[in-house]
Design a protein around this motif. Structure first.
Motif, mmCIF file in Angstrom:
data_model
loop_
_atom_site.group_PDB
_atom_site.id
_atom_site.type_symbol
_atom_site.label_atom_id
_atom_site.label_comp_id
_atom_site.label_asym_id
_atom_site.label_seq_id
_atom_site.Cartn_x
_atom_site.Cartn_y
_atom_site.Cartn_z
ATOM 1 N N GLU A 83 0.825 -1.214 0.000
ATOM 2 C CA GLU A 83 0.000 0.000 0.000
ATOM 3 C C GLU A 83 0.857 1.260 0.000
ATOM 4 O O GLU A 83 0.552 2.231 -0.709
ATOM 5 C CB GLU A 83 -0.950 -0.029 1.200
ATOM 6 C CG GLU A 83 -2.013 -1.112 1.068
ATOM 7 C CD GLU A 83 -2.825 -1.322 2.326
ATOM 8 O OE1 GLU A 83 -3.921 -1.897 2.234
ATOM 9 O OE2 GLU A 83 -2.360 -0.924 3.419
ATOM 10 N N ALA A 119 -4.790 7.247 1.672
ATOM 11 C CA ALA A 119 -4.262 6.457 2.788
ATOM 12 C C ALA A 119 -5.378 6.094 3.759
ATOM 13 O O ALA A 119 -5.427 4.967 4.283
ATOM 14 C CB ALA A 119 -3.163 7.237 3.508
ATOM 15 N N GLY A 123 -6.634 2.392 4.837
ATOM 16 C CA GLY A 123 -6.765 2.013 6.241
ATOM 17 C C GLY A 123 -8.138 1.454 6.548
ATOM 18 O O GLY A 123 -8.272 0.483 7.310
ATOM 19 N N TYR A 194 -4.333 6.119 8.773
ATOM 20 C CA TYR A 194 -4.003 4.829 8.149
ATOM 21 C C TYR A 194 -3.229 3.943 9.126
ATOM 22 O O TYR A 194 -3.541 2.753 9.286
ATOM 23 C CB TYR A 194 -3.175 5.070 6.886
ATOM 24 C CG TYR A 194 -2.544 3.816 6.321
ATOM 25 C CD1 TYR A 194 -3.288 2.938 5.536
ATOM 26 C CD2 TYR A 194 -1.207 3.507 6.582
ATOM 27 C CE1 TYR A 194 -2.708 1.781 5.028
ATOM 28 C CE2 TYR A 194 -0.630 2.357 6.076
ATOM 29 C CZ TYR A 194 -1.389 1.502 5.299
ATOM 30 O OH TYR A 194 -0.817 0.349 4.801
ATOM 31 N N THR A 198 -4.747 0.462 10.645
ATOM 32 C CA THR A 198 -4.044 -0.767 10.298
ATOM 33 C C THR A 198 -3.476 -1.446 11.534
ATOM 34 O O THR A 198 -3.481 -2.680 11.640
ATOM 35 C CB THR A 198 -2.913 -0.471 9.294
ATOM 36 O OG1 THR A 198 -3.459 0.188 8.142
ATOM 37 C CG2 THR A 198 -2.226 -1.746 8.852
#
Length: 214
Positions: A83, A119, A123, A194, A198
């Motif tokens: 990513e 982002a 996420g 993000y 995550t």
């Protein structure tokens, strides 16, 4: 963990997620919904997980002297690397796009704000897809469909807010240097969101996978 990361890239990784990085060039298309770029990122991740499942990757790792949570963290860190690579790959094409001098009539411009909001979308995908998948380590179809729906819902919200919130309408639509400097808080804030989403997705996924009966 370092050995598991080597295993992820040397044995589990497939070409498709890396080839999809080239789709960062979609930001060169005039009047295009640039957030779709990140959907292709998630599609590549889905195919990566699918290939690992079909190659009995979990069965192989269960034979190794590693904990189940370490298996999850290694895979999540690999996803994070993919990513982040996608975000970085967008930058050179964004610089080329800035030379067009044409406003994007469809959605947000390819700029720093775009990367920040992108982002956040990644996420959000991680926070839905990863815990659902690691409930047993095998389900992929339903987690991907649900996370994709949530992601597209997020895209719709961002595009609507772009026409409502003054800051997003006047600042986040600019691609000149001064305008992008003013967008840096959006980029940094998006990366923090993000990271938070995550991180908690990884913790929840590891907890679920530890309880899974394999």
């Amino acid at each position: 963990m370092r050995a598991l990361m080597k295993k992820e890239w040397r044995l589990a990784m497939m070409p498709v997620p890396l080839l999809f990085l080239a789709l960062s060039a979609l930001v060169l298309v005039p009047n295009y919904p640039y957030y779709v770029t990140f959907f292709y990122t998630t599609l590549g991740i889905f195919l990566f997980f699918q290939a690992a499942r079909e190659n009995r990757d979990i069965a192989y790792m269960l034979l190794l002297p590693v904990r189940k949570c370490e298996m999850v963290y290694a895979r999540v860190w690999t996803v994070v690397q993919i990513e982040l690579l996608q975000l970085v790959c967008c930058v050179p094409f964004m610089l080329i796009r800035a030379g067009y001098g044409i406003q994007n009539a469809v959605g947000i411009e390819a700029n720093c704000a775009f990367l920040g909001f992108g982002a956040v979308l990644l996420g959000v995908f991680n926070s839905v897809f990863l815990p659902m998948h690691y409930k047993n380590g095998y389900d992929l179809g339903k987690p991907f469909i649900v996370s994709s729906i949530v992601m597209f819902f997020g895209i719709c919200i961002l595009e609507v807010l772009e026409h409502i919130v003054p800051y997003m309408k006047t600042v986040c639509e600019r691609y000149d240097i001064a305008g992008q400097v003013r967008q840096l808080p959006v980029l940094l804030g998006g990366l923090l969101v993000y990271a938070g989403l995550t991180y908690f997705a990884a913790r929840r996924s590891a907890a679920r996978f530890e309880k899974a009966d394999l």
